[in-house]
Design an enzyme around this catalytic site. Structure first.
Site, PDB file in Angstrom:
ATOM      1  N   ASP A   1       0.806  -1.224   0.000  1.00 51.58           N
ATOM      2  CA  ASP A   1       0.000   0.000   0.000  1.00 51.58           C
ATOM      3  C   ASP A   1       0.838   1.272   0.000  1.00 51.58           C
ATOM      4  OD1 ASP A   1      -2.435  -1.212  -0.292  1.00 51.58           O
ATOM      5  OD2 ASP A   1      -2.796  -1.392   1.858  1.00 51.58           O
TER       6      ASP A   1
ATOM      7  N   ASP B   1      -7.167  -5.237  -3.061  1.00 52.41           N
ATOM      8  CA  ASP B   1      -6.910  -3.814  -2.795  1.00 52.41           C
ATOM      9  C   ASP B   1      -5.742  -3.281  -3.632  1.00 52.41           C
ATOM     10  OD1 ASP B   1      -7.836  -5.517  -0.715  1.00 52.41           O
ATOM     11  OD2 ASP B   1      -7.696  -3.908   0.756  1.00 52.41           O
TER      12      ASP B   1
HETATM   13  N1  GLY Z   1      -7.029  -2.073   2.271  1.00 50.92           N
HETATM   14  C1  GLY Z   1      -7.630  -2.584   3.446  1.00 50.92           C
HETATM   15  C2  GLY Z   1      -9.082  -2.358   3.545  1.00 50.92           C
HETATM   16  O1  GLY Z   1      -9.730  -1.919   2.602  1.00 50.92           O
HETATM   17  O2  GLY Z   1      -9.628  -2.626   4.616  1.00 50.92           O
END
Ligand code: GLY
Length: 381
Positions: free
Chosen positions: A100, A163
């Protein structure tokens, strides 16, 4: 919704951001989510391996600055630069990170470079893209989600998650900025792997997918939805938005088709409440808790498809309904004493972490959706 209503909600976001960004820079812990709306209370540090959320506040600060031009916002963003710098340039932090960094640096360095021309932010964004490609696993053509890359014997080895589609814009931007096709190729290989393994025949999506050491697909997994074969609402919205952006960068119709398919499926599962249940396949009798953050991401995905000229009749109506519902008092907290904006997001698998919480990402995407409706140019994804 009238422009006045949209602007008043946006102004509320700006006023909370004015205080939040300064407090976050004064005490740069990981600001993530909170049941009582106090993001400052989350105990993890900025350099924790799991930090994926601080930039939702820097993103809100950039949106605030674009609208108001108040120097305050840029000043705070500058003050936190040493932390972002250290996170990818100090060796131990660059190792103790996760995929991320796409979210983190698109909403900080890319946003600042593109809107202020600051060359240091360009360099920082490119460095972050290098760290991100360091997580690419060529045997399986995916970017590993979590865990140190030099730790093969953890639960996180061989794991990719839906994600990550939202982290690919950092790589596409780095390719355009440098002319180095490697960034783009890795983004495309990851998107292709996601398309082949995560999007099911019925247009729902897996949260996670595992790969063997030789790169062959092992099977679906789950850390955020109700179960492996369930249909996590927010993961669907990451796919809606992520594939739409992959299409924008590549023109590959397969990504557009994926975005449209998961979007139609998502919209078909909304009920009169408008804000989705956090997972569309809960067990019988489970409470139908909502996820306001999924609604906010979905609104942005629908705006992205609209901007690409690929919207459908039902999409515009759904987008308006989602934004209007989030602007209602049921969801939007106007109390200046509460840091959070949107109530009732779901975090984790619905058992651990937090239920009915305020989330940094829900707040950010809500503000992005409002900003886009009001004509602000969101150019960092
Ligand atoms: N990227 C983690 C979530 O959306 O909870």
């Amino acid at each position: 919704m009238t422009e006045e209503t949209l602007k008043s909600a946006f102004d509320l976001c700006v006023s909370k951001t004015r205080l939040n960004i300064e407090a976050m820079v004064d005490h740069p812990t990981t600001w993530a989510f909170a049941q009582n709306g106090d993001y400052a209370a989350w105990p993890e540090g900025f350099f924790e391996i799991g930090n994926w959320t601080n930039s939702f506040f820097t993103g809100m600060a950039v949106l605030s600055w674009l609208d108001t031009k108040e120097p305050h916002f840029l000043k705070q963003l500058e003050r936190i630069e040493p932390f972002y710098n250290a996170k990818v340039n100090v060796a131990i932090h660059a190792v103790e990170t996760m995929h991320d960094i796409g979210f983190l640096y698109s909403l900080y360095s890319v946003a600042l470079y593109k809107n202020t021309g600051d060359k240091r932010q360009r360099a920082l964004g490119l460095r972050a893209a290098e760290v991100l490609v360091g997580r690419f696993v060529p045997e399986g053509n995916y970017i590993r989600a979590w865990g140190r890359m030099d730790e093969p014997d953890t639960d996180y080895a061989g794991l990719a998650i839906i994600d990550c589609m939202m982290n690919l814009p950092l790589l596409f931007w780095a390719a355009e900025e440098t002319g180095d096709a490697r960034f783009r190729e890795i983004a495309i290989r990851h998107a292709d792997t996601t398309l082949a393994n995560f999007v099911r025949a019925d247009d729902s999506v897996y949260h996670s997918f595992r790969f063997n050491a030789d790169g062959s697909p092992k099977g679906g997994d789950n850390y955020c939805g109700r179960g492996i074969e369930s249909h996590w609402a927010r993961g669907t919205t990451w796919a809606m938005y992520g594939f739409a952006m992959a299409y924008r960068y590549t023109g590959d119709e397969r990504y557009l088709d994926a975005s449209l398919r998961v979007t139609r499926k998502f919209l078909s599962l909304l009920d009169d409440e408008v804000v989705p249940v956090w997972d569309f396949r809960l067990n019988p009798g489970e409470p139908l808790l909502r996820d306001s953050s999924a609604a906010a991401v979905a609104a942005c995905a629908l705006q992205e498809l609209e901007a690409l000229g690929k919207s459908e009749d039902a999409f515009g109506v759904a987008k308006d309904n989602l934004i209007a519902r989030l602007c209602s008092e049921d969801y939007l907290n106007a109390d200046p004493a509460v840091r959070g904006l949107l109530r009732d997001a779901e975090v984790g698998d619905g058992v651990g972490k937090a239920r009915s919480a305020y989330t940094s990402w829900g707040d950010y995407y809500f503000m992005e959706a409002l900003g886009r409706e009001l004509g602000l140019a969101v150019n960092w994804w």
